[in-house]
Design an enzyme around this catalytic site. Structure first.
Site, PDB file in Angstrom:
ATOM      1  CB  SER A 142      -1.983  -3.174   1.207  1.00  0.00           C
ATOM      2  OG  SER A 142      -0.995  -3.955   1.834  1.00  0.00           O
ATOM      3  CB  ALA A 143      -1.635  -8.649  -0.570  1.00  0.00           C
ATOM      4  CG  HIS A 144      -0.051  -6.467   4.980  1.00  0.00           C
ATOM      5  ND1 HIS A 144      -0.222  -6.083   6.288  1.00  0.00           N
ATOM      6  CD2 HIS A 144       0.395  -5.372   4.332  1.00  0.00           C
ATOM      7  CE1 HIS A 144       0.117  -4.812   6.420  1.00  0.00           C
ATOM      8  NE2 HIS A 144       0.499  -4.345   5.241  1.00  0.00           N
ATOM      9  CB  CYS A 178       3.189   3.588  11.447  1.00  0.00           C
ATOM     10  SG  CYS A 178       2.191   2.769  10.237  1.00  0.00           S
ATOM     11  N   GLY A 217       0.815  -1.212   0.000  1.00  0.00           N
ATOM     12  CA  GLY A 217       0.000   0.000   0.000  1.00  0.00           C
ATOM     13  C   GLY A 217       0.850   1.264   0.000  1.00  0.00           C
ATOM     14  CG  ASN A 266      -5.257   4.024   8.854  1.00  0.00           C
ATOM     15  OD1 ASN A 266      -5.532   5.052   8.210  1.00  0.00           O
ATOM     16  ND2 ASN A 266      -4.225   3.966   9.644  1.00  0.00           N
TER      17      ASN A 266
HETATM   18  C1  LIG Z   1      -1.731  -0.324   5.987  1.00  0.00           C
HETATM   19  C2  LIG Z   1      -2.081   0.882   5.246  1.00  0.00           C
HETATM   20  C3  LIG Z   1      -1.224   1.411   4.267  1.00  0.00           C
HETATM   21  C4  LIG Z   1       0.144   0.849   4.008  1.00  0.00           C
HETATM   22  O1  LIG Z   1       0.096  -0.390   3.345  1.00  0.00           O
HETATM   23  P1  LIG Z   1       1.377  -1.359   3.411  1.00  0.00           P
HETATM   24  O2  LIG Z   1       1.044  -2.465   2.475  1.00  0.00           O
HETATM   25  O3  LIG Z   1       1.514  -1.799   4.822  1.00  0.00           O
HETATM   26  O4  LIG Z   1       2.565  -0.568   2.938  1.00  0.00           O
HETATM   27  C5  LIG Z   1      -1.642   2.516   3.575  1.00  0.00           C
HETATM   28  N1  LIG Z   1      -2.834   3.078   3.800  1.00  0.00           N
HETATM   29  C6  LIG Z   1      -3.695   2.600   4.718  1.00  0.00           C
HETATM   30  C7  LIG Z   1      -5.019   3.249   4.902  1.00  0.00           C
HETATM   31  C8  LIG Z   1      -3.350   1.488   5.476  1.00  0.00           C
HETATM   32  O5  LIG Z   1      -4.189   1.027   6.397  1.00  0.00           O
END
Ligand SMILES: *Cc1c(COP(=O)(O)O)cnc(C)c1O
Length: 394
Positions: free
Chosen positions: A199-201, A325, A71, A151
């Site tokens: 983002s996949a995770h 983070c 992401g 988030n």
């Molecule tokens: C987790 C997250 C990201 C970052 O994605 P990663 O794959 O961990 O780099 C970006 N934006 C939002 C809203 C997120 O929750």
């Protein structure tokens, strides 16, 4: 002890079927997708199948999907890519005060290099007003970036309305859909976006893989230069196993979405009601209805979130204070401050994010232990403050 994981907004466990789907691409089918012999072509086929699954999750064309390392890279690619696009004539970006750091930091980076950025405020629920977006537009505006759902507090933004405004003015519109893709319907045509990050995770896939949707005809500068992979938009040998895992995860979440959304909303509401009933000094953050099905964010006045989390962990319960983070960082969450909370209230806020593995029993257990933990945390907090006062005066 049974572990209760309530931090799915930070990351999700990789689905066992996803791991299974990935394994052959480390061993049997290890070829480079850019090579012409069978090994390579088998890998190529798997990469393209995954691309098509990701595209169909968001109603895009396969050729509109570029795989990234996650992401964060997708957000960076969108923002810097528009900023440095060849035909770019402006230098102004509109975004919001509650974006993920993966959006805020690239904007700040550009601000140091001759760009200007407007960080729109939000209301007490975390909602951006589309009229504020409209008013912020200048003839130098090249990009609007507003996240699909936040988030930390789970608020879902009025992307359709903002998309209309962007289209009327011919401005490129990006949305960070990392928290929504795979969880609620995400349809790029309905949303009216030109760029969208995934983002996949965050959807039961592996870490280190994601995608940027780039609507056909949208020109972006690339910033990973090298080979001709990803239609020359993002160089580097494709991460075949991760891409295959991403595709598999997308397939699973797409299939389960309707049921899972209903199930989680029910659990979320049960949890919220239980909290409000048991804890007097509690306040719910984010929008009461326009919110992610799995997010509960609360402020409990008089407690320190860190102490509550520590005590929850002793019980095998894992939650968060805001974004992952910043949890080692004592600074209060920029999102909660933008909603109008005081730094003190922000430091007394907890985020619980539910997921595929969360059960009624889990929620009942947390509701059972939390009131005691809060009492304990309050006592600890008072003790700590007393200690701090004593050490200051002596
Ligand atoms: C987790 C997250 C990201 C970052 O994605 P990663 O794959 O961990 O780099 C970006 N934006 C939002 C809203 C997120 O929750």
């Amino acid at each position: 002890m049974n572990r209760i994981y309530l931090d799915h907004a930070a990351t999700t466990p990789t689905h066992p079927e996803v791991v299974k789907a990935m394994l052959p691409y480390f061993t049997d089918v290890f070829g480079n997708p850019s090579t012409l012999y069978a090994y390579g072509q088998e890998a190529r086929k798997a990469v393209e199948e995954a691309r098509s699954k990701v595209a169909s999750l968001i109603n895009a064309l396969s050729e509109e999907i570029v795989f990234t390392s996650g992401g964060t890279e997708a957000d960076n690619f969108a923002i810097k890519g528009v900023g440095y696009a060849d035909e770019n004539e402006g230098n102004h970006i509109i975004t919001t005060a509650i974006e993920h750091h993966a959006v805020l930091e690239p904007c700040k980076f550009l601000e140091k290099r001759g760009f200007t950025a407007t960080y729109l405020p939000v209301d007490k629920y975390g909602l951006v007003d589309p009229q504020d977006v409209k008013k912020a537009i200048t003839d130098k505006t090249i990009l609007i970036s507003v996240m699909h759902a936040n988030n930390e507090v789970g608020t879902i933004e009025p992307i359709v309305a903002i998309g209309k405004i962007a289209r009327e003015r011919g401005i490129i519109f990006h949305t960070d859909a990392v928290q929504t893709a795979g969880h609620i319907p995400v349809n790029v045509a309905e949303l009216g976006v030109d760029l969208l990050s995934i983002s996949a995770h965050k959807l039961y896939g592996p870490k280190g893989i994601g995608a940027l949707y780039i609507k056909k005809g949208t020109r972006l500068a690339s910033f990973i230069h090298g080979g001709e992979q990803e239609r020359r938009q993002r160089a580097g040998t494709e991460n075949t196993p991760a891409i295959v895992g991403f595709g598999k995860a997308v397939e699973i979440v797409a299939e389960e979405m309707t049921d899972e959304r209903t199930r989680l909303s029910h659990l979320r509401d049960k949890f919220t009601k239980g909290l409000v009933k048991q804890i007097e000094q509690i306040q719910l953050n984010g929008h009461p209805t326009e919110r992610l099905p799995n997010n509960v964010n609360v402020t409990i006045d008089g407690t320190r979130a860190n102490l509550v989390l520590l005590n929850l962990e002793v019980e095998g319960i894992y939650a968060s204070t805001g974004s992952a983070c910043s949890s080692s960082n004592p600074e209060p969450s920029h999102v909660l401050l933008a909603l109008g909370l005081s730094p003190e209230q922000a430091r007394s806020s907890l985020r619980f994010t539910l997921g595929r593995g969360t059960t009624e029993d889990d929620i009942e257990r947390v509701l059972e232990v939390l009131p005691h933990i809060i009492d304990k945390a309050m006592v600890m907090s008072e003790l700590l403050e007393g200690l701090a006062r004593r050490s200051k005066c002596c």
